[in-house]
Design an enzyme around this catalytic site. Sequence first.
Site, mmCIF file in Angstrom:
data_model
loop_
_atom_site.group_PDB
_atom_site.id
_atom_site.type_symbol
_atom_site.label_atom_id
_atom_site.label_comp_id
_atom_site.label_asym_id
_atom_site.label_seq_id
_atom_site.Cartn_x
_atom_site.Cartn_y
_atom_site.Cartn_z
ATOM 1 N N SER A 1 -3.636 6.209 2.618
ATOM 2 C CA SER A 1 -3.731 7.617 2.275
ATOM 3 C C SER A 1 -4.174 8.406 3.501
ATOM 4 O O SER A 1 -3.461 8.439 4.500
ATOM 5 C CB SER A 1 -4.643 7.798 1.075
ATOM 6 O OG SER A 1 -4.490 9.063 0.487
ATOM 7 N N GLU B 1 2.132 6.299 -7.706
ATOM 8 C CA GLU B 1 1.282 7.076 -6.806
ATOM 9 C C GLU B 1 0.259 7.951 -7.532
ATOM 10 O O GLU B 1 -0.573 7.462 -8.249
ATOM 11 C CB GLU B 1 2.149 7.901 -5.844
ATOM 12 C CG GLU B 1 2.723 7.074 -4.699
ATOM 13 C CD GLU B 1 1.684 6.457 -3.760
ATOM 14 O OE1 GLU B 1 0.479 6.817 -3.853
ATOM 15 O OE2 GLU B 1 2.045 5.585 -2.958
ATOM 16 N N HIS C 1 -1.725 5.124 -6.901
ATOM 17 C CA HIS C 1 -2.360 5.299 -5.598
ATOM 18 C C HIS C 1 -3.581 4.387 -5.489
ATOM 19 O O HIS C 1 -4.416 4.339 -6.383
ATOM 20 C CB HIS C 1 -2.774 6.762 -5.462
ATOM 21 C CG HIS C 1 -2.962 7.222 -4.051
ATOM 22 N ND1 HIS C 1 -1.983 7.130 -3.092
ATOM 23 C CD2 HIS C 1 -4.022 7.808 -3.427
ATOM 24 C CE1 HIS C 1 -2.418 7.645 -1.952
ATOM 25 N NE2 HIS C 1 -3.663 8.054 -2.127
#
Length: 556
Positions: A213, A345, A465
């Site tokens: 990220s 995600e 995510h």
Amino acid sequence: MFSGSLYILLGIATATIHLVSATRKSVSRDNEILVHTPSGDIEGLINKTWTGKTYYSFRGIPFAEPPIGDLRFKPPVTIKPWRGIKKATTEGPVCFQVFSEFWGQADEDCLRLNVYTKTLNGNKPVIVFYHPGAFYSMTGTSSWFGPDYLLDHDVVLVTVNYRLDALGFLTTGDKYAGGNNGFKDQVESLRWIQKHIRSFGGNPDQVTITGYSAGSNSGFLHMVSPMSRGLFHKVIGMSAGATNNWVIAKNPLRFAKKLAGLFNCSTDTSEVMVKCLRAVPAKDLNNKFNEMRVLGGIPMVVFGPVVEPDLGNGEERFLTDKPANIIKSKQFTHVPVVTGITEYEFISWSQYVLNNETLSKHLIENFDSLAPSLFDYDDKNKEEAQKITNTFKKFYLGNKPISKDSVHELGQWFSDFSVIYGEYTTAKLLSKYSDKPVYFYKLSYKGLYSHMREPVTNQTIGPVHHDDLIYLFYIERGFPKFTESDPDAFMVKYETSFWKNFVMNGNPTPDGSPVQWLPMTYNDEKYLDFDTKLTLVKGLPFPERMNLWNRLFPVL
């Protein structure tokens, strides 16, 4: 189990081991290990991996002088050598951030790193990991990013803290606060590694920057930064690119002034404003998180990457132009790259917002006016912004109104905005302009554990995510440690083996793999799908969604 929404708001009696230097030795006694480095002696601990292999941990090592007092809002200062033994047997402090107490003991003196290695001799490849957290949260400490899986392999792992939010990224665009200090912290950590890593059995000429990220943004930005040249040799960027519309702050001075106003600091001049903010207790700067944002932790990045002007004072600039421009000019560090996404995600963001009574009501009632700020096109005029909003609503929602049932649709929209489009365009540009290979992947495997579960059934929906991190690191604060008999253990072996092979030789496919992971090119897209079965797939994920974004916000 910890909530995914927090991401949104969000280490042998008498044994002697010889080092590279023939005149110095590293000694282990009981459960401790002593290493001699160019800056001084460091004491660590002896530990075991998930399969029972021995490794050494050195935690909380300072790699720069404390960025406190007059050094706040300034680039890091190289650490001075010390006398005596530096104890590295416990974690160093986390950097101040929102919910600091959740992540660990916080302190402004937080520029620390952890080193993990199986042996203290040899010439092993080095993995440097920069943590996620949208540049405002998280940490590289072992309770969040434990080495227990990766250290099954013959590598050296370094996890790093860097300054966050205003303390790391506030800028006035002039000599009083030049910006990008969190990235300059990372550069200082890479310089520390070049000087010290041989003492831990690592090869300074075989360094792979890895990040997730915001840490993935960081890795790609090191590729385009003049400060980072020669300090690394490969990049693994997971779930974030360098070309997302939100990555580079458009008007960072307005955020500096907004924060200053919250503390009644004068904004008449940068000098006065920065001097006032230096006097504010560090923890108080982070307590203004919600006041600096619009809705549910959005915009994610208030203080983050900026293009630095040349101030004519000789100070190093981390970022001299927009990343896409630097890549297109070919004036970047050409290294092999692995990059990719998870299937779902940031659907966790939409679940968090739509299941919060206050946030969902505000979003549903004011969606059209909020959308430009949420998806970062509020620099457009009102008419143009509404056209973009309408296009997105038709594509993702089928023109249905936003409701509490829109979790998946809004989640796709937010995932494409925050992660996938930037990952896609970064990979495409690098595959066109770099002379080194680019390997793309998608994690599709639905494991027993996840950072998000369905609120009613408590079942995982599939990889969101951060979920690929579950198979690379032992996340002690969130999940149980895998055993070799666990159903998900094969994915730990898959991911760590591919990563180990890539950091060793630039080709991620290990010997005995059931599939050959081939690099993509600009005109021949392909990716490896990590699932129960590994599959090399032609094309890249979600082509219709990516085409829409490239039409509205062209990068390619």
